[in-house]
Motif scaffolding. Structure first.
Motif, PDB file in Angstrom:
ATOM      1  N   ARG A  39     -25.450  61.626   5.151  1.00 54.42           N
ATOM      2  CA  ARG A  39     -26.228  62.787   4.731  1.00 54.42           C
ATOM      3  C   ARG A  39     -25.741  63.236   3.361  1.00 54.42           C
ATOM      4  NH1 ARG A  39     -29.271  66.932   7.202  1.00 54.42           N
ATOM      5  NH2 ARG A  39     -29.641  66.469   9.371  1.00 54.42           N
ATOM      6  N   TYR A  40     -26.662  63.678   2.537  1.00 52.75           N
ATOM      7  CA  TYR A  40     -26.333  64.320   1.272  1.00 52.75           C
ATOM      8  C   TYR A  40     -26.786  65.765   1.384  1.00 52.75           C
ATOM      9  CZ  TYR A  40     -25.222  59.885  -0.955  1.00 52.75           C
ATOM     10  OH  TYR A  40     -24.638  58.691  -1.285  1.00 52.75           O
ATOM     11  N   GLY A  41     -25.989  66.564   2.052  1.00 55.42           N
ATOM     12  CA  GLY A  41     -26.297  67.977   2.239  1.00 55.42           C
ATOM     13  C   GLY A  41     -27.638  68.164   2.919  1.00 55.42           C
ATOM     14  N   THR A  42     -28.449  69.065   2.374  1.00 55.43           N
ATOM     15  CA  THR A  42     -29.767  69.354   2.936  1.00 55.43           C
ATOM     16  C   THR A  42     -30.878  68.632   2.176  1.00 55.43           C
ATOM     17  OG1 THR A  42     -30.003  71.289   1.516  1.00 55.43           O
ATOM     18  CG2 THR A  42     -29.017  71.632   3.709  1.00 55.43           C
ATOM     19  N   GLN A  43     -30.503  67.712   1.274  1.00 53.27           N
ATOM     20  CA  GLN A  43     -31.500  67.083   0.411  1.00 53.27           C
ATOM     21  C   GLN A  43     -31.835  65.635   0.734  1.00 53.27           C
ATOM     22  OE1 GLN A  43     -30.006  67.631  -3.539  1.00 53.27           O
ATOM     23  NE2 GLN A  43     -30.806  69.705  -3.647  1.00 53.27           N
ATOM     24  N   ALA A  44     -30.942  64.916   1.396  1.00 52.22           N
ATOM     25  CA  ALA A  44     -31.211  63.499   1.653  1.00 52.22           C
ATOM     26  C   ALA A  44     -30.428  63.019   2.867  1.00 52.22           C
ATOM     27  CB  ALA A  44     -30.844  62.656   0.430  1.00 52.22           C
ATOM     28  N   VAL A  45     -30.972  62.007   3.490  1.00 54.48           N
ATOM     29  CA  VAL A  45     -30.308  61.369   4.621  1.00 54.48           C
ATOM     30  C   VAL A  45     -30.689  59.886   4.628  1.00 54.48           C
ATOM     31  CG1 VAL A  45     -32.141  61.903   6.287  1.00 54.48           C
ATOM     32  CG2 VAL A  45     -29.817  61.586   7.103  1.00 54.48           C
ATOM     33  N   PHE A  46     -29.737  59.057   5.050  1.00 56.95           N
ATOM     34  CA  PHE A  46     -29.972  57.623   5.127  1.00 56.95           C
ATOM     35  C   PHE A  46     -29.856  57.192   6.582  1.00 56.95           C
ATOM     36  CE2 PHE A  46     -28.759  58.521   0.835  1.00 56.95           C
ATOM     37  CZ  PHE A  46     -29.692  57.782   0.111  1.00 56.95           C
ATOM     38  N   LEU A  47     -30.869  56.468   7.069  1.00 60.97           N
ATOM     39  CA  LEU A  47     -30.996  56.087   8.475  1.00 60.97           C
ATOM     40  C   LEU A  47     -30.954  54.576   8.631  1.00 60.97           C
ATOM     41  CD1 LEU A  47     -34.017  58.438   9.123  1.00 60.97           C
ATOM     42  CD2 LEU A  47     -31.687  58.846   9.881  1.00 60.97           C
ATOM     43  N   SER A  48     -30.521  54.149   9.816  1.00 58.62           N
ATOM     44  CA  SER A  48     -30.344  52.727  10.056  1.00 58.62           C
ATOM     45  C   SER A  48     -30.678  52.353  11.488  1.00 58.62           C
ATOM     46  CB  SER A  48     -28.881  52.371   9.774  1.00 58.62           C
ATOM     47  OG  SER A  48     -28.550  51.099  10.278  1.00 58.62           O
ATOM     48  N   ALA A  49     -30.974  51.090  11.660  1.00 55.40           N
ATOM     49  CA  ALA A  49     -31.011  50.451  12.976  1.00 55.40           C
ATOM     50  C   ALA A  49     -29.821  49.507  13.028  1.00 55.40           C
ATOM     51  CB  ALA A  49     -32.314  49.676  13.168  1.00 55.40           C
ATOM     52  N   GLY A  50     -28.930  49.724  13.974  1.00 61.53           N
ATOM     53  CA  GLY A  50     -27.835  48.794  14.185  1.00 61.53           C
ATOM     54  C   GLY A  50     -26.679  48.866  13.213  1.00 61.53           C
ATOM     55  N   GLY A  51     -26.527  49.961  12.474  1.00 60.03           N
ATOM     56  CA  GLY A  51     -25.358  50.130  11.630  1.00 60.03           C
ATOM     57  C   GLY A  51     -25.466  49.595  10.211  1.00 60.03           C
ATOM     58  N   TYR A  52     -26.619  49.076   9.807  1.00 56.61           N
ATOM     59  CA  TYR A  52     -26.830  48.678   8.409  1.00 56.61           C
ATOM     60  C   TYR A  52     -26.671  49.924   7.540  1.00 56.61           C
ATOM     61  CZ  TYR A  52     -29.273  46.383   4.491  1.00 56.61           C
ATOM     62  OH  TYR A  52     -29.608  45.836   3.284  1.00 56.61           O
ATOM     63  N   HIS A  53     -26.308  49.782   6.265  1.00 55.69           N
ATOM     64  CA  HIS A  53     -26.063  50.986   5.457  1.00 55.69           C
ATOM     65  C   HIS A  53     -27.275  51.905   5.418  1.00 55.69           C
ATOM     66  CE1 HIS A  53     -28.141  49.138   1.994  1.00 55.69           C
ATOM     67  NE2 HIS A  53     -27.386  48.074   2.203  1.00 55.69           N
ATOM     68  N   HIS A  54     -28.474  51.367   5.274  1.00 51.52           N
ATOM     69  CA  HIS A  54     -29.686  52.155   5.511  1.00 51.52           C
ATOM     70  C   HIS A  54     -30.918  51.274   5.435  1.00 51.52           C
ATOM     71  CE1 HIS A  54     -29.850  52.430   1.081  1.00 51.52           C
ATOM     72  NE2 HIS A  54     -31.076  52.920   1.174  1.00 51.52           N
ATOM     73  N   HIS A  55     -31.825  51.542   6.349  1.00 53.96           N
ATOM     74  CA  HIS A  55     -33.152  50.946   6.318  1.00 53.96           C
ATOM     75  C   HIS A  55     -34.154  51.937   5.747  1.00 53.96           C
ATOM     76  CE1 HIS A  55     -31.376  48.292   9.487  1.00 53.96           C
ATOM     77  NE2 HIS A  55     -31.994  47.407   8.745  1.00 53.96           N
ATOM     78  N   ILE A  56     -33.914  53.223   6.006  1.00 60.34           N
ATOM     79  CA  ILE A  56     -34.811  54.278   5.534  1.00 60.34           C
ATOM     80  C   ILE A  56     -33.993  55.368   4.870  1.00 60.34           C
ATOM     81  CG2 ILE A  56     -36.486  56.048   6.207  1.00 60.34           C
ATOM     82  CD1 ILE A  56     -37.215  54.253   8.594  1.00 60.34           C
ATOM     83  N   GLY A  57     -34.365  55.691   3.649  1.00 64.59           N
ATOM     84  CA  GLY A  57     -33.806  56.850   2.964  1.00 64.59           C
ATOM     85  C   GLY A  57     -34.875  57.933   2.927  1.00 64.59           C
TER      86      GLY A  57
END
Length: 160
Positions: A39-57
Motif C-alpha cells: 500500500r502507498y498510504g491512501t493513494q495506491a495499492v498493489f494486488l497479486s494472485a499467489g504472491g507475485y509483486h503485483h498483477h493489478i495496481g
C-alpha cells in the motif's frame, strides 16, 4: 526480416486509475480475491494472485473523486484475468453472484469461456478460462476460428 516478439512474453500487470480506492479494493480484493502486496498510504495499492509483486495496481493519483472514463473514447476496453481451471472460473462466478455483482455478458469463444463485468469505476473486466490449445477451433487450413456464442453459466457453476 520482421521482428516477432518472443513467444514466452507475457503481460505482467495492469495499473488502473480509480476514483475511490476502498470501492476498488472491495471489488478486486474482497470479491475477486486478490491479495494486497503493498500500500502507498491512501493513494495506491498493489494486488497479486499467489504472491507475485503485483498483477493489478490501483491508484487515485490523477483520478480521486472524478467520474469514470468515457465509454466512447480511446482507452482500456477490459482487463482480462485468466483462471487456471474452469472450476476456478466457476468459483469466481459464484462469488460475483453471491455478492449480487452485475455481469455485463458471458461468452464461449471456442478458445475460452469468458464472463464480462465492469469494476466500480466502469473499467471492463473479463474473467476467463482458456481451453487447452489442442481443443481450439480451426478451419480446414488450420487457421484459428474464434467465435462468440452463448456461455452456459449453470454448467460452469456445476463444476464447483
Amino acid at each position: 526480416m520482421t521482428y516477432t516478439i518472443p513467444p514466452q512474453t507475457r503481460i505482467g500487470h495492469v495499473h488502473l486509475k480509480v476514483t475511490d480506492l476502498d470501492k476498488a479494493l472491495a471489488f478486486y480484493k474482497d470479491i475477486l480475491g486478490f491479495e494486497i502486496m503493498q500500500r502507498y498510504g491512501t493513494q495506491a495499492v498493489f494486488l497479486s494472485a499467489g504472491g507475485y509483486h503485483h498483477h493489478i495496481g490501483l491508484n487515485t493519483w490523477y483520478s480521486k473523486n472524478t467520474g469514470p472514463a468515457p465509454v466512447h473514447a480511446a482507452g482500456l476496453f477490459h482487463t482480462a484475468i485468466l483462471y487456471p481451471t474452469e472450476r476456478d472460473l466457476g468459483v469466481a462466478l459464484k462469488r460475483l453472484l453471491d455478492a449480487k455483482y452485475p455481469l455485463t455478458g458471458a461468452s464461449d469463444h471456442g478458445v475460452s469461456k469468458a464472463i464480462y463485468l465492469d469494476d466500480p469505476d466502469g473499467n471492463g473486466v473479463e474473467l476467463y478460462w482458456d481451453r487447452p490449445k489442442e481443443e481450439w477451433p480451426l478451419d480446414a487450413d488450420g487457421n484459428l476460428m474464434m467465435v462468440t456464442e452463448h456461455l452456459d453459466l449453470d454448467a460452469i457453476l456445476a463444476l464447483i
